[in-house]
Design a protein around this motif. Structure first.
Motif, PDB file in Angstrom:
ATOM      1  N   VAL A 127      -0.845   9.131  -0.392  1.00 46.31           N
ATOM      2  CA  VAL A 127      -2.091   8.389  -0.605  1.00 46.31           C
ATOM      3  C   VAL A 127      -2.085   7.732  -1.979  1.00 46.31           C
ATOM      4  O   VAL A 127      -2.450   6.561  -2.138  1.00 46.31           O
ATOM      5  CB  VAL A 127      -3.319   9.314  -0.463  1.00 46.31           C
ATOM      6  CG1 VAL A 127      -4.602   8.586  -0.870  1.00 46.31           C
ATOM      7  CG2 VAL A 127      -3.425   9.834   0.957  1.00 46.31           C
ATOM      8  N   ALA A 128      -1.641   8.475  -2.981  1.00 46.16           N
ATOM      9  CA  ALA A 128      -1.585   7.939  -4.340  1.00 46.16           C
ATOM     10  C   ALA A 128      -0.675   6.711  -4.405  1.00 46.16           C
ATOM     11  O   ALA A 128      -0.955   5.760  -5.149  1.00 46.16           O
ATOM     12  CB  ALA A 128      -1.099   9.010  -5.311  1.00 46.16           C
ATOM     13  N   ALA A 129       0.415   6.712  -3.625  1.00 43.28           N
ATOM     14  CA  ALA A 129       1.319   5.562  -3.603  1.00 43.28           C
ATOM     15  C   ALA A 129       0.626   4.334  -3.018  1.00 43.28           C
ATOM     16  O   ALA A 129       0.787   3.217  -3.528  1.00 43.28           O
ATOM     17  CB  ALA A 129       2.575   5.899  -2.797  1.00 43.28           C
ATOM     18  N   VAL A 130      -0.161   4.532  -1.964  1.00 40.51           N
ATOM     19  CA  VAL A 130      -0.911   3.419  -1.373  1.00 40.51           C
ATOM     20  C   VAL A 130      -1.962   2.903  -2.357  1.00 40.51           C
ATOM     21  O   VAL A 130      -2.101   1.696  -2.572  1.00 40.51           O
ATOM     22  CB  VAL A 130      -1.586   3.851  -0.055  1.00 40.51           C
ATOM     23  CG1 VAL A 130      -2.441   2.715   0.502  1.00 40.51           C
ATOM     24  CG2 VAL A 130      -0.546   4.273   0.977  1.00 40.51           C
ATOM     25  N   VAL A 131      -2.692   3.817  -2.969  1.00 38.55           N
ATOM     26  CA  VAL A 131      -3.740   3.448  -3.925  1.00 38.55           C
ATOM     27  C   VAL A 131      -3.150   2.674  -5.105  1.00 38.55           C
ATOM     28  O   VAL A 131      -3.701   1.650  -5.534  1.00 38.55           O
ATOM     29  CB  VAL A 131      -4.474   4.701  -4.424  1.00 38.55           C
ATOM     30  CG1 VAL A 131      -5.378   4.371  -5.608  1.00 38.55           C
ATOM     31  CG2 VAL A 131      -5.289   5.324  -3.293  1.00 38.55           C
ATOM     32  N   LYS A 132      -2.035   3.140  -5.624  1.00 36.93           N
ATOM     33  CA  LYS A 132      -1.397   2.460  -6.748  1.00 36.93           C
ATOM     34  C   LYS A 132      -0.905   1.082  -6.346  1.00 36.93           C
ATOM     35  O   LYS A 132      -1.075   0.098  -7.083  1.00 36.93           O
ATOM     36  CB  LYS A 132      -0.236   3.307  -7.265  1.00 36.93           C
ATOM     37  CG  LYS A 132       0.471   2.698  -8.474  1.00 36.93           C
ATOM     38  CD  LYS A 132       1.602   3.595  -8.962  1.00 36.93           C
ATOM     39  CE  LYS A 132       2.325   2.954 -10.144  1.00 36.93           C
ATOM     40  NZ  LYS A 132       3.465   3.807 -10.617  1.00 36.93           N
ATOM     41  N   HIS A 133      -0.285   0.998  -5.161  1.00 41.64           N
ATOM     42  CA  HIS A 133       0.232  -0.282  -4.674  1.00 41.64           C
ATOM     43  C   HIS A 133      -0.888  -1.315  -4.535  1.00 41.64           C
ATOM     44  O   HIS A 133      -0.709  -2.481  -4.881  1.00 41.64           O
ATOM     45  CB  HIS A 133       0.929  -0.058  -3.332  1.00 41.64           C
ATOM     46  CG  HIS A 133       1.405  -1.307  -2.675  1.00 41.64           C
ATOM     47  ND1 HIS A 133       2.396  -2.098  -3.207  1.00 41.64           N
ATOM     48  CD2 HIS A 133       1.009  -1.916  -1.527  1.00 41.64           C
ATOM     49  CE1 HIS A 133       2.604  -3.137  -2.412  1.00 41.64           C
ATOM     50  NE2 HIS A 133       1.775  -3.047  -1.388  1.00 41.64           N
ATOM     51  N   LEU A 134      -2.044  -0.877  -4.037  1.00 42.31           N
ATOM     52  CA  LEU A 134      -3.180  -1.786  -3.842  1.00 42.31           C
ATOM     53  C   LEU A 134      -4.080  -1.866  -5.076  1.00 42.31           C
ATOM     54  O   LEU A 134      -5.010  -2.666  -5.096  1.00 42.31           O
ATOM     55  CB  LEU A 134      -4.005  -1.329  -2.636  1.00 42.31           C
ATOM     56  CG  LEU A 134      -3.270  -1.325  -1.283  1.00 42.31           C
ATOM     57  CD1 LEU A 134      -4.178  -0.772  -0.196  1.00 42.31           C
ATOM     58  CD2 LEU A 134      -2.781  -2.725  -0.927  1.00 42.31           C
ATOM     59  N   ASP A 135      -3.799  -1.027  -6.076  1.00 37.00           N
ATOM     60  CA  ASP A 135      -4.582  -0.963  -7.313  1.00 37.00           C
ATOM     61  C   ASP A 135      -6.072  -0.793  -7.011  1.00 37.00           C
ATOM     62  O   ASP A 135      -6.917  -1.549  -7.492  1.00 37.00           O
ATOM     63  CB  ASP A 135      -4.352  -2.216  -8.175  1.00 37.00           C
ATOM     64  CG  ASP A 135      -4.912  -2.038  -9.590  1.00 37.00           C
ATOM     65  OD1 ASP A 135      -5.004  -0.885 -10.046  1.00 37.00           O
ATOM     66  OD2 ASP A 135      -5.255  -3.059 -10.233  1.00 37.00           O
ATOM     67  N   LEU A 136      -6.396   0.236  -6.227  1.00 37.72           N
ATOM     68  CA  LEU A 136      -7.787   0.490  -5.852  1.00 37.72           C
ATOM     69  C   LEU A 136      -8.525   1.149  -7.009  1.00 37.72           C
ATOM     70  O   LEU A 136      -8.064   2.143  -7.562  1.00 37.72           O
ATOM     71  CB  LEU A 136      -7.844   1.391  -4.620  1.00 37.72           C
ATOM     72  CG  LEU A 136      -7.111   0.879  -3.369  1.00 37.72           C
ATOM     73  CD1 LEU A 136      -7.326   1.846  -2.215  1.00 37.72           C
ATOM     74  CD2 LEU A 136      -7.574  -0.526  -2.995  1.00 37.72           C
ATOM     75  N   GLN A 137      -9.662   0.584  -7.347  1.00 37.63           N
ATOM     76  CA  GLN A 137     -10.506   1.105  -8.417  1.00 37.63           C
ATOM     77  C   GLN A 137     -11.913   1.339  -7.879  1.00 37.63           C
ATOM     78  O   GLN A 137     -12.368   0.644  -6.974  1.00 37.63           O
ATOM     79  CB  GLN A 137     -10.568   0.097  -9.587  1.00 37.63           C
ATOM     80  CG  GLN A 137      -9.225  -0.320 -10.151  1.00 37.63           C
ATOM     81  CD  GLN A 137      -8.527   0.779 -10.940  1.00 37.63           C
ATOM     82  OE1 GLN A 137      -9.177   1.732 -11.384  1.00 37.63           O
ATOM     83  NE2 GLN A 137      -7.225   0.658 -11.123  1.00 37.63           N
TER      84      GLN A 137
END
Length: 324
Positions: A127-137
């Protein structure tokens, strides 16, 4: 030199030239291949639209709909399903102006059917990899059942400064299995039974689970929906048997107590009091006592799969929590 000798010489020269060219090409691609493998190992190499590569090289599929500058909502699906289980919620919140994201857990849906990493630590790291890739804030994370455990671990261990709120629906925390510290849990034999049924006839097991206790279709007076049953079965059978088998241990034996204590963001805990899969007394009621900023709502008569069977109610309650 006769014609035959000249022809043979030309062939030898051409063969030598082609061999040198092939060797040069292979030599030129090796550094690029090595660089790509290194990037994949670091979790920075997307492998096509809708995919990100996690830290151990596992391809994770995700859907990402809506304006990129809108507040993101990320959905975490239950076992043994996929991101498709959230289609109703994704369309609803997309229509309200949010950016909506759902991924397929490793070994589930369209993500890699790998041998390793079928545990909550890897799930959260993916999940962290997806969040980082999409730069979710400033994201809201919503998890159902096993996905509630995954979302809990992600928010606690990886979500600092990226998460604004958390929603747990029929979620497995704090811990499902019966232990000395969790006397109200389910005996390990119940989960051994799930494993045995999966190994014996996964297709039949999934059909029976969806047509019975998951949605409460085994209750008197409840009308079963073939469309819902078939969609559940479709999602389950699209994943890997090994991932689902090992996932039973992940969702039943992982202790999320420390994760719940670490979470600082407001958390909405939703559960049906007729949940036959994750009994409410040993899950939502305990989690709400551990979380620092919990709002607990229990629905009379609602089943485990209430986000599907009662999506109109659940969606509006989540929206109110998000806006509040």
């Amino acid at each position: 030199m006769n014609n035959s000798s000249m022809t043979a010489t030309r062939r030898n020269v051409m063969a030598g030239t082609l061999s040198l060219a092939a060797a040069a090409a292979a030599s030129a691609t090796r550094p690029a291949e090595a660089a790509n493998k290194k990037k994949a190992a670091q979790g920075t190499l997307p492998t096509g639209p809708g995919y990100v590569t996690s830290s151990d090289g596992t391809r994770i599929f995700f859907k990402d709909w809506g304006p990129k500058d809108a507040q993101p909502i990320m959905f975490h699906h239950g076992w043994p399903l996929s991101g498709d289980d959230w289609d109703n919620q994704m369309l609803f919140f997309l229509g309200k102006g949010y950016r909506v994201i759902a991924h397929d857990r490793r070994g589930h849906g369209r993500s890699s059917q790998v041998s390793e990493g079928h545990d909550m630590d890897h799930y959260a790291a993916d999940v962290a990899a997806v969040v980082k890739h999409l730069d979710l804030q400033n994201a809201i994370h919503i998890g159902h059942s096993t996905g509630g455990g995954e979302a809990t671990r992600y928010v606690a261990r990886h979500g600092k400064n990226r998460v604004s709120k958390l929603v747990l629906i029929g979620a497995v925390p704090p811990i499902m299995v019966k232990t000395a510290s969790n006397p109200g849990g389910m005996p390990i034999g119940a989960f051994d039974g799930l494993r045995a049924a999966l190994a014996a006839n996964r297709s039949q097991f999934y059909y029976d689970l969806a047509s019975g206790p998951f949605y409460g279709f085994n209750r008197t007076g409840v009308k079963a929906s073939d469309a819902i049953i078939n969609n559940w079965w479709r999602q389950g059978m699209s994943g890997a048997a090994n991932a689902h088998y090992l996932g039973i241990k992940a969702f039943s034996e992982t202790d999320f107590t420390d994760d719940l204590r670490m979470i600082e963001v407001p958390t909405l805990v939703l559960h049906g009091d007729d949940d036959q899969i994750v009994p409410v007394a040993d899950s939502a009621e305990l989690s709400a006592k551990i979380l620092k900023k919990a709002t607990l709502k229990i629905y009379k008569g609602f089943p485990h799969g209430m986000a599907t069977t009662h999506s109109d109610v659940i969606n509006e309650d989540i929206l109110s929590f998000i806006k509040g």
